[in-house]
Design an enzyme around this catalytic site. Structure first.
Site, PDB file in Angstrom:
ATOM      1  N   TYR A  75       0.877  -1.172   0.000  1.00  0.00           N
ATOM      2  CA  TYR A  75       0.000   0.000   0.000  1.00  0.00           C
ATOM      3  C   TYR A  75       0.912   1.219   0.000  1.00  0.00           C
ATOM      4  CZ  TYR A  75      -4.195   2.670   1.398  1.00  0.00           C
ATOM      5  OH  TYR A  75      -5.234   3.548   1.468  1.00  0.00           O
ATOM      6  N   LYS A 146      -5.653  -1.835  -2.384  1.00  0.00           N
ATOM      7  CA  LYS A 146      -6.762  -1.665  -1.444  1.00  0.00           C
ATOM      8  C   LYS A 146      -7.402  -3.005  -1.110  1.00  0.00           C
ATOM      9  CE  LYS A 146      -7.373   2.890  -0.874  1.00  0.00           C
ATOM     10  NZ  LYS A 146      -7.548   3.589   0.396  1.00  0.00           N
ATOM     11  N   GLU A 218     -12.177   5.230  -5.828  1.00  0.00           N
ATOM     12  CA  GLU A 218     -10.819   5.447  -5.346  1.00  0.00           C
ATOM     13  C   GLU A 218     -10.025   6.320  -6.326  1.00  0.00           C
ATOM     14  OE1 GLU A 218      -8.058   5.309  -2.510  1.00  0.00           O
ATOM     15  OE2 GLU A 218      -9.928   4.176  -2.378  1.00  0.00           O
ATOM     16  N   ASP A 219      -9.473   7.403  -5.811  1.00  0.00           N
ATOM     17  CA  ASP A 219      -8.543   8.256  -6.557  1.00  0.00           C
ATOM     18  C   ASP A 219      -9.111   8.805  -7.866  1.00  0.00           C
ATOM     19  OD1 ASP A 219      -6.831   7.919  -4.498  1.00  0.00           O
ATOM     20  OD2 ASP A 219      -5.330   6.762  -5.558  1.00  0.00           O
ATOM     21  N   ASP A 241     -13.461   6.428  -0.577  1.00  0.00           N
ATOM     22  CA  ASP A 241     -12.496   6.324   0.519  1.00  0.00           C
ATOM     23  C   ASP A 241     -11.716   7.612   0.709  1.00  0.00           C
ATOM     24  OD1 ASP A 241     -11.130   4.767   2.553  1.00  0.00           O
ATOM     25  OD2 ASP A 241      -9.397   4.841   1.225  1.00  0.00           O
TER      26      ASP A 241
END
Length: 543
Positions: A75, A146, A218-219, A241
C-alpha cells in the site's frame, strides 16, 4: 509442495514436485527469508505480488504476520512508486480494465471475470493517484492494493473482491509519449461519454452481482469524486475512501488527541492546508461530530477554515466545492499559511494538499507557541508529499505536539531521551472494517453516520502516552474486526441492514466469516458404506 502424498497421486502431480512435503510454516519461513534479502522497496513489491499470484494463502499469511513492515510495500507509499513504474514491472493483469471504447459492452466484460460471487468492487479512473496526479491505466495498482488490505485487515475472501480500472485516457503527457504505456493514447474524455460509461458500469455491477454489492470509488479527480458520491450514494451501495475513509481516520485521530488535551471537539479550531475532497470530507465529518455534542451546524462550520493554493477560503473568492467553509475575511494581512495560523490561532492544522513540506519550521513553531499541545496532521501521501516530517513536528515543539501522518514515519528520539511513536492516519484502519460490516449486513446505502463509529476508543492510555493517536498497525486485524462489529451493531440498530435474520451475537457472527489462510484439502470425500465388508463376504460364499 504442501500437497500431501494422496493429493499428489489423485491430482496427477506425483513426480512433478520434489519428494518433500512441506508445511505452510516452512514455506512462510522461506518467503520471509527471501524478503529480508531484498532492500529495494519496489523489488519487494514485485516479489510480494508474484507470491500473491502463485500462492494466495501463503501471501496473506506472511502479510498478516508482519503487517506493520509490509503494509507500506503493498500500500502507500510503495504502491505509488509501483503505479509510476507499472509499465516496466508489469507481469500479468490483475482485475478488470474497462476502456471508454467498451461502452455498451461492460456487462459482457464482467462476464469474463472468472469469479461469480463478487461482494466488493474497488474502482479508479487513475486521474488522481495518491499525490502523484494523473497516471491513467497505471492507477490499477491502487484498487489491487486496497483489496489486498480488505483481506489482510478484515478477512474478506479474496475471490469476493474485484479491482477495476476505468480508462478514459490520460492528460499526463509523459505517459502519452511513453511507448511502454498500457492505456489509451488519448487525452481524457471529459464529455457526456464519460458519465455514460460510469453509469453503465454501476448498472452492470449491480445487474451482475446484486444491489448490495459494495462499490468503493478510489482516486478519482476532485470534481468527479464529489459528483459521483452525491449522484450514486442513495442509488447504490457505495462510498468514496478519499472523502469518507480519510475523514473517518482523521476524526478518529482528533478524538484521540482530545483525550490527551482534555478539550472537547466543540472547542477546537481546525485549519486545513488544502481544500480538495479529503479536506472537505474530513471537515464535514468533524461538523457531524460537533453536532453530536450539541453544537449547531452553523457554529460548527465557523470553527473550520481552509487554505489552498489561492489562499484562505473567504467570501470574496469563488469556490465550487467548499462553500460551506467560506467565511468572512479575518483580516487584510493573511497572505501565507503562516499568516493564517497567526491570525486564526487554530488548535489543529491538517495537511491534505499533497504539495510537500508546507508545514514549515515557522508554522510548526508558531503552533507550539499558540497551544500547549498543538495537533499537527500531515496526511498527504506518499511520504515525499507529507506536509512535514515527524521529526520536525516533535523536535520543533519540544515533543508537545500530537502528530499523525498519512504515510509511515519511524519513532523519534528527542534530546531529553523520550521516544515518541508517530501515528499513521492510515485509511486502512477504516475501510476494511467498514467494508466487512457492509457486506455482512446487506446495507444498501452507506450513510456518513457510519463513519462516526471511530477508532478512538480502541486506543489505550499507554499508547497515548507514547504519542500514538492510532493503534499499532500490528493490531490492525483486531482493530478492523472490532470496527466491523461496531458498524454491524449500528446499522441493525438504525434499520439500515437488509440481511436477515439479524444475528444475535454480532461479534461471533463477524468472526465466523473471517477468511482462513490455512490450505484446503483437495482430497475427495472418501467413505465406506455400512456393512460393505459383510456384503462382499456373502457374495464370495454364493460364488
Amino acid at each position: 509442495m504442501a500437497f500431501t502424498l494422496k493429493e499428489r497421486q489423485i491430482l496427477g502431480l506425483q513426480g512433478l514436485l520434489p519428494p518433500k512435503i512441506e508445511t505452510q510454516d516452512v514455506q512462510a519461513m522461506r518467503f520471509q527469508r527471501n524478503l529480508r534479502k531484498i532492500s529495494d522497496p519496489l523489488q519487494k513489491y514485485i516479489y510480494l505480488m508474484g507470491i500473491q499470484e502463485r500462492n494466495e494463502r501463503l501471501f496473506y499469511r506472511v502479510l498478516m504476520e508482519d503487517i506493520e513492515a509490509l503494509m507500506p510495500i503493498v500500500y502507500t507509499p510503495t504502491v505509488g512508486l509501483a503505479c509510476t513504474q507499472y509499465g516496466q514491472i508489469f507481469r500479468r493483469p490483475k482485475g478488470l480494465f474497462i476502456s471508454i471504447m467498451d461502452r455498451g459492452h461492460i456487462r459482457s466484460i464482467l462476464d469474463n471475470w472468472p469469479e461469480t460471487n463478487v461482494k466488493a468492487v474497488v474502482v479508479t479512473d487513475g486521474e488522481r493517484i495518491l499525490g502523484l496526479g494523473d497516471l491513467g491505466v497505471y492507477g490499477m495498482g491502487i484498487p489491487v492494493g486496497k483489496l489486498c488490505l480488505y483481506t489482510a485487515c478484515a478477512g474478506i475472501r479474496p475471490e469476493s473482491c474485484l479491482p477495476v480500472c476505468i480508462d478514459v485516457g490520460t492528460d499526463n503527457q509523459t505517459l502519452l509519449r511513453d511507448p511502454f504505456y498500457m492505456g489509451l493514447y488519448q487525452r481524457r474524455d471529459r464529455s457526456h461519454r464519460y458519465d455514460e460509461l460510469i453509469d453503465e458500469f454501476m448498472e452492470a455491477v449491480v445487474d451482475k452481482y446484486g444491489q448490495d454489492t459494495l462499490i468503493q470509488f478510489e482516486d478519482f479527480g476532485n470534481h468527479n469524486a464529489f459528483r459521483f458520491l452525491k449522484k450514486y450514494r442513495y442509488k447504490y451501495c457505495t462510498f468514496n475512501d478519499d472523502i469518507q475513509g480519510t475523514a473517518a481516520v482523521a476524526l478518529a485521530g482528533l478524538l484521540a488527541a482530545q483525550r490527551v488535551v482534555g478539550k472537547p471537539i466543540t472547542e477546537h479550531t481546525v485549519l486545513f492546508l488544502g481544500a480538495g475532497e479529503a479536506a472537505l470530507g474530513i471537515a464535514n465529518l468533524i461538523v457531524m461530530a460537533m453536532m453530536e455534542e450539541g453544537m449547531s451546524q452553523a457554529e460548527a462550520r465557523k470553527r473550520i477554515w481552509m487554505f489552498d493554493k489561492y489562499g484562505l477560503l473567504v467570501q470574496v473568492r469563488l469556490c465550487s466545492t467548499g462553500e460551506a467553509f467560506v467565511h468572512p475575511r479575518p483580516g487584510e494581512g493573511v497572505r501565507s499559511f503562516l499568516d493564517a495560523v497567526n491570525v486564526l490561532k487554530p488548535t489543529a492544522i491538517i495537511g491534505v494538499a499533497g504539495a510537500g513540506r508546507l508545514f514549515t519550521h515557522d508554522v510548526i513553531k508558531t503552533m507550539g507557541s499558540l497551544n500547549e499541545r498543538p495537533i499537527i496532521f500531515a496526511l498527504s501521501n506518499p511520504t515525499a508529499k507529507a506536509e512535514c516530517t515527524a521529526e520536525d513536528a516533535y523536535s520543533l515543539t519540544q515533543g508537545q505536539c500530537l502528530f499523525a501522518s498519512g504515510s509511515p514515519f519511524g519513532p523519534v528520539t528527542l534530546e531529553d531521551g523520550r521516544i515518541l511513536v508517530p501515528g499513521q492516519g492510515n485509511n486502512a484502519y477504516i475501510f476494511p472494517g467498514v467494508a466487512l460490516a457492509v457486506i455482512l449486513s446487506g446495507v444498501r446505502h452507506i450513510s456518513d453516520t457510519v463513519f462516526l463509529e471511530t477508532l478512538a476508543a480502541q486506543l489505550g492510555e499507554e499508547e497515548l502516552s507514547q504519542g500514538r493517536l492510532y493503534p499499532p498497525l500490528s493490531n490492525i486485524r483486531e482493530v478492523s474486526l472490532q470496527m466491523a462489529v461496531k458498524v454491524v451493531e449500528y446499522v441493525y440498530t438504525k434499520g439500515m441492514a437488509f440481511r436477515y435474520p439479524e444475528p444475535v451475537d454480532k461479534e461471533a457472527y463477524v468472526r465466523s466469516v473471517v477468511w482462513n489462510i490455512n490450505y484446503d484439502s483437495f482430497l475427495p470425500d472418501i467413505y465406506d458404506w455400512p456393512g460393505i465388508k459383510r456384503i462382499k463376504e456373502q457374495v464370495y460364499l454364493l460364488l
